[in-house]
Scaffold this motif. Sequence first.
Motif, PDB file in Angstrom:
ATOM      1  N   HIS A 132       0.850  -1.191   0.000  1.00 13.05           N
ATOM      2  CA  HIS A 132       0.000   0.000   0.000  1.00 13.05           C
ATOM      3  C   HIS A 132       0.885   1.240   0.000  1.00 13.05           C
ATOM      4  O   HIS A 132       1.161   1.824   1.050  1.00 13.05           O
ATOM      5  N   LYS A 133       1.335   1.670  -1.201  1.00  8.67           N
ATOM      6  CA  LYS A 133       2.252   2.799  -1.256  1.00  8.67           C
ATOM      7  C   LYS A 133       2.186   3.483  -2.619  1.00  8.67           C
ATOM      8  O   LYS A 133       1.718   2.931  -3.613  1.00  8.67           O
ATOM      9  N   TRP A 134       2.742   4.694  -2.639  1.00  9.62           N
ATOM     10  CA  TRP A 134       2.674   5.537  -3.825  1.00  9.62           C
ATOM     11  C   TRP A 134       3.428   4.966  -5.024  1.00  9.62           C
ATOM     12  O   TRP A 134       3.094   5.260  -6.175  1.00  9.62           O
ATOM     13  N   ALA A 135       4.463   4.192  -4.795  1.00  8.44           N
ATOM     14  CA  ALA A 135       5.219   3.659  -5.928  1.00  8.44           C
ATOM     15  C   ALA A 135       4.304   2.918  -6.896  1.00  8.44           C
ATOM     16  O   ALA A 135       4.451   3.023  -8.119  1.00  8.44           O
ATOM     17  N   TYR A 136       3.354   2.176  -6.374  1.00 12.53           N
ATOM     18  CA  TYR A 136       2.423   1.426  -7.217  1.00 12.53           C
ATOM     19  C   TYR A 136       1.331   2.324  -7.785  1.00 12.53           C
ATOM     20  O   TYR A 136       0.912   2.169  -8.930  1.00 12.53           O
ATOM     21  N   TRP A 137       0.856   3.261  -6.985  1.00 12.89           N
ATOM     22  CA  TRP A 137      -0.213   4.146  -7.451  1.00 12.89           C
ATOM     23  C   TRP A 137       0.271   5.054  -8.576  1.00 12.89           C
ATOM     24  O   TRP A 137      -0.488   5.377  -9.493  1.00 12.89           O
ATOM     25  N   LYS A 138       1.523   5.466  -8.531  1.00 11.08           N
ATOM     26  CA  LYS A 138       2.100   6.265  -9.620  1.00 11.08           C
ATOM     27  C   LYS A 138       2.076   5.460 -10.919  1.00 11.08           C
ATOM     28  O   LYS A 138       1.743   5.985 -11.992  1.00 11.08           O
ATOM     29  N   ARG A 139       2.440   4.214 -10.819  1.00  4.90           N
ATOM     30  CA  ARG A 139       2.423   3.351 -11.995  1.00  4.90           C
ATOM     31  C   ARG A 139       1.005   3.181 -12.526  1.00  4.90           C
ATOM     32  O   ARG A 139       0.768   3.232 -13.742  1.00  4.90           O
ATOM     33  N   GLU A 140       0.055   3.001 -11.626  1.00  2.00           N
ATOM     34  CA  GLU A 140      -1.336   2.813 -12.040  1.00  2.00           C
ATOM     35  C   GLU A 140      -1.931   4.077 -12.651  1.00  2.00           C
ATOM     36  O   GLU A 140      -2.782   4.002 -13.542  1.00  2.00           O
ATOM     37  N   LEU A 141      -1.496   5.231 -12.185  1.00  2.00           N
ATOM     38  CA  LEU A 141      -1.961   6.483 -12.775  1.00  2.00           C
ATOM     39  C   LEU A 141      -1.542   6.555 -14.245  1.00  2.00           C
ATOM     40  O   LEU A 141      -2.346   6.904 -15.115  1.00  2.00           O
TER      41      LEU A 141
END
Length: 432
Positions: A407-416
Amino acid sequence: MDKRVVKPRVVKKRVSKKRLNKKLTTDRKIAIGGVAATAVLLPGVMVALAQTGIGRTEERPQASSSELPAPGPTFSFQPGNESLPTAPPTSPGKRPPSRPFTTGGTTPAPNDPDLRTGDHGKKPTMPKAKGLAGFKAADSGAKVTKMQKVGTRLYDLTIAAPSLGSEVKTRVLFPKAWKANATRTWPVVYAFHGGNNRYTSWIKDSNLQQVAAGYDVMVVMPEGGWNGSYTNWWNDGKGGIPMWETFHTGEVVQLMERNLHAGGNRAAIGLSSGGQGAITYAERHPGLFKYAASYSGALNITAPGMPTILSQMNQSAGDDIWGDPVRDRSNWRAHDGAVNVAKLKGVGVYVSSGNGEIGPYDPAGMEPWHAGRFGEQLAGQMNAGFVEAARQAGVPVTAHLYGPGTHKWAYWKRELVQSWPAITASIGATKS
């Protein structure tokens, strides 16, 4: 996941208030005891962690958008013709950290409505503030009191909001062609942050500014509260302050469209609790958004055993947000993305999450009981449940349940990056 629907027993004879309260108390004890006894406590803890937006954890240096590894396949389905991943298993482990709700080192605003407990349940009250000259108010009387430039095409608005009883901030990223005296409007992406964070998160923590830079689109990033959960709080049935749903879907939208050339082609994106907000707002306000994207969102808050544990873990708000998990069950269901997924017909939908296993952006020795792993394991289960509910309801969804990841931004950036082309296409935002 148990998908059986238990119909409430109809009691024809009149039950005294004392007896009713005793029954509710007993039901609550059974729910809590049963959850603990059957080892559902850990997933319940994870509900709380995901709902409150556990964000940044100790991690490896994050790559830029152009350096991100291939995210793996997404799948889109017209209901009935695709096989879906099963919900990831839970992993009993040690108790979670005592302070798991940190998301990037920020602190709440001094006037955060979620933390002003004395105001909870009060009727909407217009703050004493002077509106900005030339700006029109929202229907509720909400008004922009200040507009300050904070970066290239980046402005912070201060909004006096009756729904919150205070002034809060909203950050706006304008496209290159935007002008204050323009006669046209622009498509808009409304971006909702996670819990225990603020309206600055999408610029401070993510790559949104870089991703949006090449598009003729406006991005609006409103304050969502320390643990606002993107809802009008229940407050023991009284309603009232804080009313985050009213603020976001009514006041912010109206102020943007009446004063800053925001158009009616809108999309909503969000992470963690903000992802829940993007999905439930699209469900609860038909026609408001053409597209809704959720990254690791809490999309099935009434999964068996979860409401009671979530309410117990969310100590700062208690039952204020959606009410008592037993007595006010209908209100919980009214804000559950999976329960109401049929209302998304005609809306573009993108959902993604990991499963809490160690992924490419996580330290190799990350403990199984780490808060970031708890939160994403829960998110994986919730998103799998949501996608399955969408299939059953006949709602097309693009889903990326990518397996290992926390649960972290590294993955959410990729998903964006992964979801951005579909988001902008849905609202007619072209490359500039």
